[in-house]
Design a protein around this motif. Structure first.
Motif, mmCIF file in Angstrom:
data_model
loop_
_atom_site.group_PDB
_atom_site.id
_atom_site.type_symbol
_atom_site.label_atom_id
_atom_site.label_comp_id
_atom_site.label_asym_id
_atom_site.label_seq_id
_atom_site.Cartn_x
_atom_site.Cartn_y
_atom_site.Cartn_z
ATOM 1 N N PRO A 33 0.796 -1.224 0.000
ATOM 2 C CA PRO A 33 0.000 0.000 0.000
ATOM 3 C C PRO A 33 0.832 1.280 0.000
ATOM 4 N N GLN A 34 2.019 1.204 0.523
ATOM 5 C CA GLN A 34 2.940 2.341 0.520
ATOM 6 C C GLN A 34 4.350 1.781 0.364
ATOM 7 N N PRO A 35 5.255 2.568 -0.215
ATOM 8 C CA PRO A 35 6.595 2.033 -0.500
ATOM 9 C C PRO A 35 7.342 1.484 0.711
ATOM 10 N N HIS A 36 7.104 2.026 1.889
ATOM 11 C CA HIS A 36 7.848 1.586 3.070
ATOM 12 C C HIS A 36 7.202 0.383 3.777
ATOM 13 N N LEU A 37 6.040 -0.036 3.333
ATOM 14 C CA LEU A 37 5.366 -1.169 3.969
ATOM 15 C C LEU A 37 5.705 -2.474 3.259
ATOM 16 N N TRP A 38 5.535 -3.571 3.974
ATOM 17 C CA TRP A 38 5.777 -4.883 3.390
ATOM 18 C C TRP A 38 4.781 -5.168 2.280
ATOM 19 N N SER A 39 5.237 -5.914 1.304
ATOM 20 C CA SER A 39 4.345 -6.404 0.256
ATOM 21 C C SER A 39 3.477 -7.512 0.843
ATOM 22 N N HIS A 138 -0.755 -9.055 12.438
ATOM 23 C CA HIS A 138 -0.309 -9.149 11.045
ATOM 24 C C HIS A 138 -1.364 -9.768 10.136
ATOM 25 N N ARG A 139 -2.192 -10.641 10.669
ATOM 26 C CA ARG A 139 -3.299 -11.155 9.850
ATOM 27 C C ARG A 139 -4.235 -10.016 9.468
ATOM 28 N N GLY A 140 -4.490 -9.126 10.409
ATOM 29 C CA GLY A 140 -5.340 -7.965 10.108
ATOM 30 C C GLY A 140 -4.726 -7.095 9.023
ATOM 31 N N GLU A 141 -3.423 -6.891 9.105
ATOM 32 C CA GLU A 141 -2.752 -6.126 8.049
ATOM 33 C C GLU A 141 -2.896 -6.815 6.700
ATOM 34 N N LEU A 142 -2.697 -8.125 6.675
ATOM 35 C CA LEU A 142 -2.795 -8.868 5.422
ATOM 36 C C LEU A 142 -4.213 -8.795 4.860
ATOM 37 N N ILE A 143 -5.198 -8.867 5.707
ATOM 38 C CA ILE A 143 -6.584 -8.729 5.256
ATOM 39 C C ILE A 143 -6.781 -7.368 4.594
ATOM 40 N N SER A 144 -6.237 -6.317 5.190
ATOM 41 C CA SER A 144 -6.352 -4.983 4.596
ATOM 42 C C SER A 144 -5.665 -4.922 3.232
ATOM 43 N N HIS A 145 -4.497 -5.517 3.137
ATOM 44 C CA HIS A 145 -3.779 -5.550 1.853
ATOM 45 C C HIS A 145 -4.606 -6.290 0.798
ATOM 46 N N LEU A 146 -5.165 -7.428 1.179
ATOM 47 C CA LEU A 146 -5.943 -8.206 0.214
ATOM 48 C C LEU A 146 -7.216 -7.474 -0.198
ATOM 49 N N ARG A 147 -7.878 -6.840 0.744
ATOM 50 C CA ARG A 147 -9.069 -6.048 0.393
ATOM 51 C C ARG A 147 -8.701 -4.923 -0.571
ATOM 52 N N ALA A 148 -7.568 -4.281 -0.337
ATOM 53 C CA ALA A 148 -7.150 -3.163 -1.196
ATOM 54 C C ALA A 148 -6.879 -3.617 -2.627
ATOM 55 N N THR A 149 -6.568 -4.875 -2.808
ATOM 56 C CA THR A 149 -6.303 -5.403 -4.153
ATOM 57 C C THR A 149 -7.547 -6.049 -4.755
ATOM 58 N N GLY A 150 -8.676 -5.938 -4.060
ATOM 59 C CA GLY A 150 -9.922 -6.474 -4.582
ATOM 60 C C GLY A 150 -10.079 -7.970 -4.409
ATOM 61 N N ASN A 151 -9.256 -8.567 -3.565
ATOM 62 C CA ASN A 151 -9.316 -10.015 -3.364
ATOM 63 C C ASN A 151 -10.261 -10.375 -2.225
ATOM 64 N N LYS A 152 -10.775 -11.578 -2.288
ATOM 65 C CA LYS A 152 -11.639 -12.087 -1.232
ATOM 66 C C LYS A 152 -10.801 -12.442 -0.016
ATOM 67 N N ILE A 153 -11.466 -12.375 1.126
ATOM 68 C CA ILE A 153 -10.827 -12.765 2.382
ATOM 69 C C ILE A 153 -11.720 -13.795 3.069
#
Length: 169
Positions: A33-39, A138-153
């Motif tokens: 989501p931002q350059p300094h955050l983990w993929s 970290h699971r919550g962060e990953l859920i946010s990343h996946l939602r931002a990419t339009g993926n199902k959780i």
């Protein structure tokens, strides 16, 4: 009694972690989501990696950081990360099962070059915060990343928003 409760929570939450990582598509791995955050790939790998910390936390009273090397593994495919998770889950469960509950109040410390990395604390506090709660964060962060990419959780603690909307229709 505490060990039984920790093991039960571990097994329940491991299933949620497994469901989440199984829903990570290869197409989302490079998203950050931002350059300094983990993929997505780095974050998913870190979640899988935390399970490798269980043995040293449950069954030792000190962890020397200089003896640890983080290996994110091959994060080019989601299936590789899921395989890392499965391997580490087995080791983590065994660490809990082999642990001695009478030592849960022992002072646990993390050192770097023999110096405290943070104030020592009861092992049970480290287990709850550095292992269990750390994973949930970290699971919550990953859920946010996946939602931002339009993926199902997956639903972890009840229906997802999308599932609840379908039920209302």
């Amino acid at each position: 009694m505490i060990k039984k409760a920790l093991l039960s929570e571990f097994q329940h939450e491991a299933e949620g972690t497994r469901k989440l990582l199984a829903m990570v598509p290869d197409s989302a791995l490079d998203y950050r989501p931002q350059p300094h955050l983990w993929s997505v790939a780095e974050l998913a790998s870190h979640i899988a990696e935390v399970y490798s910390w269980y043995d040293v936390t449950f069954n030792k009273d000190n962890f020397e950081m200089n003896s640890y090397t983080y290996d994110k593994g091959d994060i080019s495919k989601a299936s590789n990360i899921l395989e890392k998770l499965e391997n580490n889950l087995k080791t983590a469960q065994k660490a809990i099962e082999d642990s001695d509950e009478s030592g849960y109040m022992n002072v646990w410390s993390m050192t770097m070059n023999g110096q405290p990395a943070f104030p020592p604390m009861p092992k049970i506090q480290v287990i709850r915060s550095f292992l269990f709660n750390h994973l949930y964060h970290h699971r919550g962060e990953l859920i946010s990343h996946l939602r931002a990419t339009g993926n199902k959780i997956p639903s972890l603690y009840g229906p997802t928003y999308e599932e609840s909307q379908q039920m209302e229709q």
